[in-house]
Structures are given as C-alpha cells and as structure tokens.
Scaffold this motif. Sequence first.
Motif, short mmCIF file in Angstrom:
data_model
loop_
_atom_site.label_atom_id
_atom_site.label_comp_id
_atom_site.label_asym_id
_atom_site.label_seq_id
_atom_site.Cartn_x
_atom_site.Cartn_y
_atom_site.Cartn_z
N ASP A 64 1.71 5.70 1.69
CA ASP A 64 2.03 6.25 2.05
C ASP A 64 1.46 7.55 1.49
O ASP A 64 0.73 7.85 0.89
N GLU A 65 1.14 9.00 2.72
CA GLU A 65 0.91 10.67 2.54
C GLU A 65 1.57 10.65 1.18
O GLU A 65 1.00 11.13 0.61
N ASP A 92 4.61 1.95 1.56
CA ASP A 92 4.64 2.36 2.99
C ASP A 92 5.67 1.09 3.35
O ASP A 92 5.53 0.11 3.14
N ASP A 124 0.62 -1.21 0.14
CA ASP A 124 0.07 0.12 -0.15
C ASP A 124 0.87 1.08 -0.01
O ASP A 124 2.53 1.57 -0.54
N ASP A 173 4.15 -1.71 5.71
CA ASP A 173 3.53 -2.41 4.47
C ASP A 173 3.54 -3.67 3.71
O ASP A 173 4.40 -4.50 3.14
N ASP A 209 -5.83 2.78 -9.81
CA ASP A 209 -5.27 1.19 -9.00
C ASP A 209 -4.77 0.12 -9.71
O ASP A 209 -5.85 -0.03 -10.42
N CYS A 259 -4.63 -3.27 -1.32
CA CYS A 259 -3.79 -2.27 -1.14
C CYS A 259 -4.92 -0.96 -0.29
O CYS A 259 -5.08 -0.53 -1.57
N PRO A 260 -5.94 -1.12 0.82
CA PRO A 260 -6.90 -0.35 0.50
C PRO A 260 -6.53 0.88 0.87
O PRO A 260 -7.98 2.06 0.42
N LYS A 261 -5.74 1.50 1.03
CA LYS A 261 -5.29 2.94 1.28
C LYS A 261 -5.56 3.82 -0.04
O LYS A 261 -5.63 4.88 -0.67
N HIS A 282 -6.47 1.90 -3.11
CA HIS A 282 -7.70 1.52 -4.14
C HIS A 282 -8.29 3.15 -3.14
O HIS A 282 -9.10 3.51 -5.03
N GLU A 283 -8.69 3.31 -2.35
CA GLU A 283 -9.55 4.86 -1.57
C GLU A 283 -9.34 5.93 -2.95
O GLU A 283 -9.78 7.02 -3.05
N LEU A 284 -7.96 6.38 -2.44
CA LEU A 284 -7.10 7.55 -2.97
C LEU A 284 -7.26 7.65 -4.43
O LEU A 284 -7.14 9.17 -4.45
#
Length: 378
Positions: free
Chosen positions: A106-107, A112, A104, A115, A327, A341-343, A345-347
């Motif tokens: 990071d910012e 990250d 996944d 992960d 993604d 990689c949920p983050k 996917h969301e972003l």
Amino acid sequence: MSIQVLKPKYHVEECLEQIRECLEIGWTGMGFKTVEFENEWKKYTGHENAHFLNSATVGLHLAVEILKQENGWNDGDEIITTPVTFVSTNHAILYENMKAVFADIDEYFCIDPDDVEQKITDKTRAVIFVGYGGRVGNLEKIIDICKKHNLKLILDAAHMAGTRVNGIFPGTMEGVDVAVYSFQAVKNLPTADSGMICFKDGGYDDICRKLSWLGINKDTYSRTTVQGSYKWAYEVDYLGYKDHGNSIIAAIGLVQLKYLDKDNEYRRTLAKIYDDLLSGHDKIKIVGANYADECSYHLYEIIVDDREGLLAALAENDIYGGVHYRDNTEYSLYNYAHGTCPKAHELTQKNITLPLNLWMTENDARKVAEIVIKHTNK
Ligand SMILES: *Cc1c(COP(=O)(O)O)cnc(C)c1O
C-alpha cells in the motif's frame, strides 16, 4: 564528511564499560547481560516474553518453526508476506518448507489488507507483516483479517524498535502472535548482530528458549549457582540450532536502548525536514508514514523516475543513498510469484532511500533535499 544512508552511532565509553563487566566477571555467553537485556526490553515495550537471539533472521525462522510445529501445519502450507522486504522475512517461510504467497503493498510500503484477503486460500496459515521503515501501515486491519480467517500473525518488527501507536508498541497489540526485532548493525537499536523474539504465548517462549540452544532444556546460566557449583544434567528435547545471543552483544544493547527514544526523536526531526522540503514537488513522491510522530523512521524512502541518475547526483556530492528493497519476486527463489504484486513491482523500480542517521545535522538533511529537488526538476 560524506553522508551515508544508514550509519550507526554508539555510546562508546558506556558500551565498553558494560562489556568490561562481562570480561571481568568472566561471563560473556548466554545469561547475565542477555537476561538483563530481555528484562529491560520487556519493561520498555510491554511485551510479556522476550528472548534474546543472535539475529532477527533466526528469530523469524523460530517464529515460523514453532508456530508450524505447535499448530500442526504441513509442508506446502502458505504464509502471506510482502515482496518489499529484506529476504530474511521470506527465507523464514522457505526454511520450513512452506510457501511464500505475496501480497501487494500500500502507500506505506506495507502489505495491503485488500490484497491480503484476495490471497487467502484454504492452505493459508499465517501472515507476516513487515513494519516497513518503522511504519505501522494497516496493521490493525491485518489483525482483523487474521482474526476473521483464523490465521496467525507474525510481525517482522526489524525496523520497529521504538515505534508506537498511540503510546502502544504494535508488537504487543492483541492479535499479534509473535514480534521479531532486529538489533543488527544499522538498525535503530544497533548492536552488531542480534535480535529479540517476543511471543505472546509463554509456552511458545519456553519452546523457543530450548530450540535456540540446540534443543537443550535448561541453560547453563540457570544451572550455575551463585557459589559457582554447576548442575550438569540436562535433557535434549528438540533438534535445535544455535540461535541465542550473548552477553557481550547484550551489553551494547543495554546501553543503546537507553538512548533509543531520544535517537528516534532525532530521526523524526530529520524526516520532518525532508517532508517539509520535498512535499509539493510533482516528480517526488514520499513514502509516507502514519502515526509519523511515533514512528521509528528506520527508512526515509521516496519515489522518483530517474533513480540511477539521482543516486549518481547525490554521490557526486559525497552523499550515498540506497534502495530498500528490490521486489523479492525478482529473485530466482521467489520468481514463481513474479507478476502477482504489480504495485510493488512498479514502485521498486523507482524507490530510493535517502540518508537518515544520527551522524547527520539538520543542515545535512536540507542539503540532501536540495540536491534531490534540483536533480528531479532538471
Ligand atoms: C534487517 C532485517 C531483518 C534481519 O535482521 P538480522 O538481525 O540482520 O537478521 C529481517 N527483516 C527485515 C525487514 C530487516 O530489515
């Protein structure tokens, strides 16, 4: 004039002059300007080895291929990578019958480190780090993880032409085994299509030079003497592809390289305008950059709830945003990893790339920011 998301700017007359030299002496292929460009790139970055290729895509493939071949990796072994990248990064793993395992983000939209550690198995052989938009993210932590677990580290530096960290080019850091740069048409050092592969290990660089020219063990340029006589004999050591670059494209690269630092400085000026105007708005999240004053800023990315609405609002004003990237686990080739990689996917449902290119004025950047603010506060 419309404002586009990525639009290259060339020093046309100087490029034509360099190309003219190739045409006049009658050498447009590998050698001549490609050698000159490799040498200038090494001088500029501090890389010990640099081999000029026809794209970064083939460079990433060569990186995986050579590391696999020379380290005895097997089909099905794993490489940890990012789902938020151009598909070249991940295709390189699949070309070599290895498995892409996704970590996944990071910012900074880079992988990250926490992960990455979670995703290591006894089949993991390497990590590919993409310096998203020129950002270094947590590369130094990834270097430590690779050392600790005895993994190779490939840097996809397609966006990183000119990025430094405390004055150092990240690809030259201890612990990076190979860095691959892109000089594709819209990257920070635009040519048309080309790339550079920089192995730490000189032996791997030698192998790469053969593999990138069908496995032939000596290139035509070094077989040609000043007098023009030509040694015809060569061996073919590998089943290589045709991946090397040529002098016409290198000629453009040589010119554009001279302006790269100045160009990147201007990108940072525009990015700073966006930062100043867009920060502090709840509904706009900026994908930040660490070492921002040394970042190449290939991309300026924000997160908003209504991406499609904002793209449309910009287009109404003849401004064209983009999306970097979707993604990759949403593509059928990689959807075995969907949900890992949920983050990311969301972003990647909400990310949008704002225009950032050398044709823009500072007022253009202010105008873009104004529309973004107006639309997101609606
Ligand atoms: C552009 C790009 C590549 C591929 O570069 P080419 O030179 O077009 O092959 C690879 N990785 C990333 C992250 C890119 O943006």
